[in-house]
Design a protein around this motif. Sequence first.
Motif, short mmCIF file in Angstrom:
data_model
loop_
_atom_site.label_atom_id
_atom_site.label_comp_id
_atom_site.label_asym_id
_atom_site.label_seq_id
_atom_site.Cartn_x
_atom_site.Cartn_y
_atom_site.Cartn_z
N VAL A 244 39.74 -4.62 77.69
CA VAL A 244 40.62 -4.55 76.52
C VAL A 244 41.93 -3.87 76.91
O VAL A 244 41.93 -2.76 77.43
CB VAL A 244 39.96 -3.77 75.36
CG1 VAL A 244 40.91 -3.65 74.18
CG2 VAL A 244 38.66 -4.45 74.94
N PHE B 40 50.51 -19.98 70.72
CA PHE B 40 50.94 -20.64 69.49
C PHE B 40 52.46 -20.55 69.39
O PHE B 40 53.03 -19.46 69.42
CB PHE B 40 50.29 -20.00 68.27
CG PHE B 40 50.68 -20.66 66.97
CD1 PHE B 40 50.35 -21.99 66.74
CD2 PHE B 40 51.41 -19.98 66.02
CE1 PHE B 40 50.73 -22.62 65.56
CE2 PHE B 40 51.80 -20.59 64.83
CZ PHE B 40 51.45 -21.92 64.61
N PHE C 90 49.10 -15.65 71.11
CA PHE C 90 48.53 -15.20 69.85
C PHE C 90 47.54 -14.08 70.16
O PHE C 90 46.49 -14.33 70.73
CB PHE C 90 47.83 -16.36 69.14
CG PHE C 90 47.24 -15.98 67.81
CD1 PHE C 90 48.00 -16.05 66.65
CD2 PHE C 90 45.94 -15.50 67.72
CE1 PHE C 90 47.48 -15.68 65.43
CE2 PHE C 90 45.40 -15.12 66.50
CZ PHE C 90 46.17 -15.21 65.35
N ARG C 91 47.91 -12.85 69.81
CA ARG C 91 47.12 -11.69 70.23
C ARG C 91 46.16 -11.19 69.16
O ARG C 91 45.34 -10.33 69.43
CB ARG C 91 48.03 -10.54 70.66
CG ARG C 91 49.14 -10.96 71.65
CD ARG C 91 49.90 -9.76 72.22
NE ARG C 91 49.20 -9.26 73.38
CZ ARG C 91 48.51 -8.15 73.43
NH1 ARG C 91 48.43 -7.38 72.38
NH2 ARG C 91 47.88 -7.79 74.52
N GLY C 92 46.27 -11.72 67.95
CA GLY C 92 45.43 -11.19 66.87
C GLY C 92 45.89 -9.82 66.45
O GLY C 92 47.01 -9.40 66.77
N GLU C 93 45.04 -9.10 65.75
CA GLU C 93 45.45 -7.82 65.17
C GLU C 93 45.58 -6.71 66.21
O GLU C 93 46.39 -5.80 66.05
CB GLU C 93 44.46 -7.38 64.10
CG GLU C 93 44.49 -8.27 62.87
CD GLU C 93 43.64 -7.70 61.77
OE1 GLU C 93 44.15 -6.88 61.00
OE2 GLU C 93 42.44 -8.06 61.69
N THR C 94 44.76 -6.76 67.26
CA THR C 94 44.77 -5.65 68.23
C THR C 94 44.90 -6.12 69.67
O THR C 94 44.70 -5.35 70.60
CB THR C 94 43.46 -4.82 68.12
OG1 THR C 94 42.37 -5.68 68.50
CG2 THR C 94 43.25 -4.29 66.73
N GLY C 95 45.20 -7.39 69.87
CA GLY C 95 45.34 -7.89 71.23
C GLY C 95 44.06 -8.45 71.82
O GLY C 95 43.99 -8.79 73.00
N ALA C 96 43.02 -8.56 71.00
CA ALA C 96 41.73 -9.01 71.51
C ALA C 96 41.48 -10.50 71.27
O ALA C 96 40.42 -11.02 71.61
CB ALA C 96 40.60 -8.19 70.88
N ALA C 97 42.45 -11.21 70.69
CA ALA C 97 42.21 -12.62 70.35
C ALA C 97 41.98 -13.48 71.59
O ALA C 97 42.37 -13.10 72.70
CB ALA C 97 43.39 -13.17 69.55
N GLY C 98 41.35 -14.62 71.40
CA GLY C 98 41.17 -15.59 72.47
C GLY C 98 39.80 -15.59 73.11
O GLY C 98 39.56 -16.29 74.08
N GLU C 99 38.88 -14.82 72.57
CA GLU C 99 37.54 -14.73 73.17
C GLU C 99 36.71 -15.96 72.81
O GLU C 99 35.64 -15.85 72.20
CB GLU C 99 36.84 -13.46 72.70
CG GLU C 99 37.39 -12.19 73.30
CD GLU C 99 37.00 -12.00 74.77
OE1 GLU C 99 36.30 -12.86 75.34
OE2 GLU C 99 37.41 -10.97 75.34
#
Lengths: 320, 320
Positions: free
Chosen positions: B75, B149, B154-163
């Motif tokens: 992370v 995107f 696109f990192r999501g709310e805390t940078g954890a997106a894409g899993e």
Amino acid sequence: MSKNIKYAVGVDLGGTFIKFGLVTSDGKIVKKTFLDSKANEGPEKVIKQIKRGIKDLLDKSDYKITGIGIGAPGVISIKRGTVENPPNLPGWGKIHLGKIISKEFKLDTFVENDANAAAIGEMIFGAGKKLNSFLMITLGTGVGGGIIFERKLFRGETGAAGEIGHLSIDYKGDKCNCGSFGCIEVYAGNSYLINRVVKEYESNKSSLIFSLVNNNFDSLTPKVISDAVIQGDQFANSIIQQLGNHIGYALASVANLMDITSIIIGGGVAGFGEKLFDSIELSMRERVLKSLQPRIKILPAKLSNDAGIKGASSLVFYKN
Amino acid sequence: MSKNIKYAVGVDLGGTFIKFGLVTSDGKIVKKTFLDSKANEGPEKVIKQIKRGIKDLLDKSDYKITGIGIGAPGVISIKRGTVENPPNLPGWGKIHLGKIISKEFKLDTFVENDANAAAIGEMIFGAGKKLNSFLMITLGTGVGGGIIFERKLFRGETGAAGEIGHLSIDYKGDKCNCGSFGCIEVYAGNSYLINRVVKEYESNKSSLIFSLVNNNFDSLTPKVISDAVIQGDQFANSIIQQLGNHIGYALASVANLMDITSIIIGGGVAGFGEKLFDSIELSMRERVLKSLQPRIKILPAKLSNDAGIKGASSLVFYKN
């Protein structure tokens, strides 16, 4: 009537009814009405009904209207304001609904997919007021969704994003109307849910669910299941539990993929209440990546009454 | 050496090796090196190795360096440049790697999750150069992902997106390392894949897969399966087909949710080639919402060699 208050017209276009409301910028409905959609008489008739409803609403009032928002089923092109092949409105093809209504009333008109309108509605007026990002999921005949990311609707490449109802949780699962298998809609859509209950009749004959409708399966609705839950029926309870688990599994996948962990749940499930919400939260927590767990939030939608009208009207305030 | 060319240092931090490269702004590696990570000797040793590698790379060269990019597992907080609990680097906790390296070399330093770095790399240098939005999926020991995107990560709310590796395609499926069940990683991660092959040994004893390793299961790798496919082995073929189907099912769900339909696939699957790609595309097409079908695009990653170094260096050009 304060001069600082802004007003918008919200139109909730459905296959059976069209609902109309005059809504303030803080989400209060000051006037509302509805008309038959007359969908079977074709798109021209439906458009006539939309115009008639808006006229009725604006008649003999001197509200200063900021614009018109329309929530419609089907694929919407936000730029062009077109509505394409809405599933419950036969014969539509592609219609420039935004342009037609805007021209008629000389007012800015915004057309959005009804699920996306509901998400924007919750952001502007409802449970998402203080959330930066959230996923809105609407449980009903189908399962709709809308994604709000950093206070903006996440529309994807063509405006079709948010179809969480068609996220599959079991690739070997039952067939969905969309052609795929095991979509969350197959577990949580109203008619699928009823079918599941009926399928388990033989081993649950004594359940209140069935006695409440005198064993007449045609009278089964989510409301009946909810009534049975309230009266402590065990089978009804297990159905809700299962439903919550399935939804929670899907939401865990969404959270892992998008790192969005706040979920607003709306639609005809208010009656299922805390039991459903608890079970969604528990199963989502259980399955989501550990690092995301502490941030999980499951919230009931706030616009339950007149969600369609308020969601549609919110498009005006969102844009302005 | 043209004065218009910009250079960046790319560092690919792995559990076994750290790879270093000097990369031009058009994605060419002009110099590269690698060192043991020495992960077992703790984070201070690893950081020493990183510094040493970068020094070696910059030694006796007068390239004008724009910055340093580091792709790291675990992370990452992009704002603070911290690396938190990387799975293959024991004893890390939370380390301000960006600050440490930036201070040492007096150069802007960008740290990103390795899967996200790979996605940015493909956007800047590779198969995503002309794509507005795409999903990058990396098949290896684990299954990683990154979402681009509108030309932004696109990192999501805390940078954890894409899993995407932890999107479940079967809620009743096998248990995943993450604690959930039926995650796509359980179907497509290398060791899971090998286990699946071994499980089916009894009914496929005559497969080339097993004779290629003299029935020594410990020698089984994806490369062996791929070799068997090339030689026309039927069982190996069916394994690839299955693998492709499972990945396709997951991608259909992602496309429905996010309305992103271009997919770049990287990692150690190059050898599986067209057979895998065809089966992914076919099953994704079969399951995705009809309106999205015409836009589906499955592309092989272009940075296969030195993807880690190039992806890491692309962070510098992405930011600048």
